[in-house]
Design a protein around this motif. Sequence first.
Motif, PDB file in Angstrom:
ATOM      1  N   ASN A   1      34.201  36.126  45.037  1.00  0.00           N
ATOM      2  CA  ASN A   1      34.000  37.225  44.099  1.00  0.00           C
ATOM      3  C   ASN A   1      34.227  38.552  44.809  1.00  0.00           C
ATOM      4  OD1 ASN A   1      33.178  35.371  42.081  1.00  0.00           O
ATOM      5  ND2 ASN A   1      31.060  35.445  42.833  1.00  0.00           N
ATOM      6  N   SER A   2      34.400  39.602  44.024  1.00  0.00           N
ATOM      7  CA  SER A   2      34.591  40.945  44.570  1.00  0.00           C
ATOM      8  C   SER A   2      35.642  40.963  45.668  1.00  0.00           C
ATOM      9  CB  SER A   2      33.252  41.484  45.123  1.00  0.00           C
ATOM     10  OG  SER A   2      32.266  41.499  44.115  1.00  0.00           O
ATOM     11  N   LEU A   3      36.767  40.346  45.375  1.00  0.00           N
ATOM     12  CA  LEU A   3      37.818  40.215  46.376  1.00  0.00           C
ATOM     13  C   LEU A   3      38.374  41.572  46.792  1.00  0.00           C
ATOM     14  CD1 LEU A   3      39.516  37.040  44.969  1.00  0.00           C
ATOM     15  CD2 LEU A   3      38.727  37.315  47.326  1.00  0.00           C
ATOM     16  N   LYS A   4      38.738  41.667  48.072  1.00  0.00           N
ATOM     17  CA  LYS A   4      39.279  42.890  48.648  1.00  0.00           C
ATOM     18  C   LYS A   4      40.675  42.605  49.197  1.00  0.00           C
ATOM     19  CE  LYS A   4      34.650  44.201  50.269  1.00  0.00           C
ATOM     20  NZ  LYS A   4      33.836  44.555  51.466  1.00  0.00           N
ATOM     21  N   PRO A   5      41.507  43.623  49.322  1.00  0.00           N
ATOM     22  CA  PRO A   5      42.854  43.399  49.891  1.00  0.00           C
ATOM     23  C   PRO A   5      42.801  42.731  51.266  1.00  0.00           C
ATOM     24  CG  PRO A   5      42.761  45.543  48.853  1.00  0.00           C
ATOM     25  CD  PRO A   5      41.351  44.997  48.817  1.00  0.00           C
ATOM     26  N   GLU A   6      41.759  43.011  52.042  1.00  0.00           N
ATOM     27  CA  GLU A   6      41.650  42.400  53.367  1.00  0.00           C
ATOM     28  C   GLU A   6      41.306  40.915  53.323  1.00  0.00           C
ATOM     29  OE1 GLU A   6      40.152  45.204  52.281  1.00  0.00           O
ATOM     30  OE2 GLU A   6      38.124  45.395  53.109  1.00  0.00           O
ATOM     31  N   ASP A   7      41.034  40.378  52.144  1.00  0.00           N
ATOM     32  CA  ASP A   7      40.837  38.934  51.990  1.00  0.00           C
ATOM     33  C   ASP A   7      42.164  38.200  51.851  1.00  0.00           C
ATOM     34  OD1 ASP A   7      38.037  39.694  49.878  1.00  0.00           O
ATOM     35  OD2 ASP A   7      37.972  39.040  51.979  1.00  0.00           O
ATOM     36  N   THR A   8      43.250  38.941  51.746  1.00  0.00           N
ATOM     37  CA  THR A   8      44.566  38.332  51.620  1.00  0.00           C
ATOM     38  C   THR A   8      44.885  37.489  52.847  1.00  0.00           C
ATOM     39  OG1 THR A   8      45.422  40.089  50.194  1.00  0.00           O
ATOM     40  CG2 THR A   8      47.039  38.806  51.452  1.00  0.00           C
ATOM     41  N   ALA A   9      45.166  36.214  52.635  1.00  0.00           N
ATOM     42  CA  ALA A   9      45.421  35.273  53.734  1.00  0.00           C
ATOM     43  C   ALA A   9      45.753  33.908  53.163  1.00  0.00           C
ATOM     44  CB  ALA A   9      44.188  35.157  54.635  1.00  0.00           C
ATOM     45  N   MET A  10      46.197  33.017  54.046  1.00  0.00           N
ATOM     46  CA  MET A  10      46.305  31.603  53.708  1.00  0.00           C
ATOM     47  C   MET A  10      44.962  30.975  54.050  1.00  0.00           C
ATOM     48  SD  MET A  10      48.546  29.445  52.475  1.00  0.00           S
ATOM     49  CE  MET A  10      50.218  29.887  52.965  1.00  0.00           C
ATOM     50  N   TYR A  11      44.411  30.226  53.121  1.00  0.00           N
ATOM     51  CA  TYR A  11      43.106  29.607  53.304  1.00  0.00           C
ATOM     52  C   TYR A  11      43.260  28.111  53.518  1.00  0.00           C
ATOM     53  CZ  TYR A  11      40.694  33.895  52.002  1.00  0.00           C
ATOM     54  OH  TYR A  11      40.202  35.187  51.978  1.00  0.00           O
ATOM     55  N   TYR A  12      42.516  27.595  54.494  1.00  0.00           N
ATOM     56  CA  TYR A  12      42.535  26.183  54.839  1.00  0.00           C
ATOM     57  C   TYR A  12      41.101  25.656  54.898  1.00  0.00           C
ATOM     58  CZ  TYR A  12      47.084  27.562  56.821  1.00  0.00           C
ATOM     59  OH  TYR A  12      48.339  28.063  57.016  1.00  0.00           O
TER      60      TYR A  12
END
Length: 127
Positions: A84-95
């Motif tokens: 929730n409350s996602l930020k641009p710095e959360d941009t990534a590939m998630y594993y």
Amino acid sequence: QVQLDESGGGSVQAGGSLTLSCAASGDTYYTSACMRWVRQAPGKEREGVAAIRGDGSTSYADSVKGRFTISKDSAKNTLYLQMNSLKPEDTAMYYCAAYWGSLGSGGRCYGAQHNTWGQGTQVTVSS
């Protein structure tokens, strides 16, 4: 070894939400000790995001604490990450990953990793 298949990523605007899923197959016995989500942004090292122990205890990286929630459905052999409350710095590939070990702080699991890294799922947050 455990085979893990991540899904649920996408593109959202800042402030939005996504739920990631990680389906386990193969030797799922090793998913019972500690599992976690990690992420890797372009040009950066892989970092732990959230971890969960077999009894449901959790730990989070400071950067996501209060915004992300890790959970697990053992009957479905599936790990989740509610973001929730996602930020641009959360941009990534998630594993996701499975460990035969113990829960650490800051989204870590200690012990032997019992999966090979999968394809991951891309999360892109625009401002």
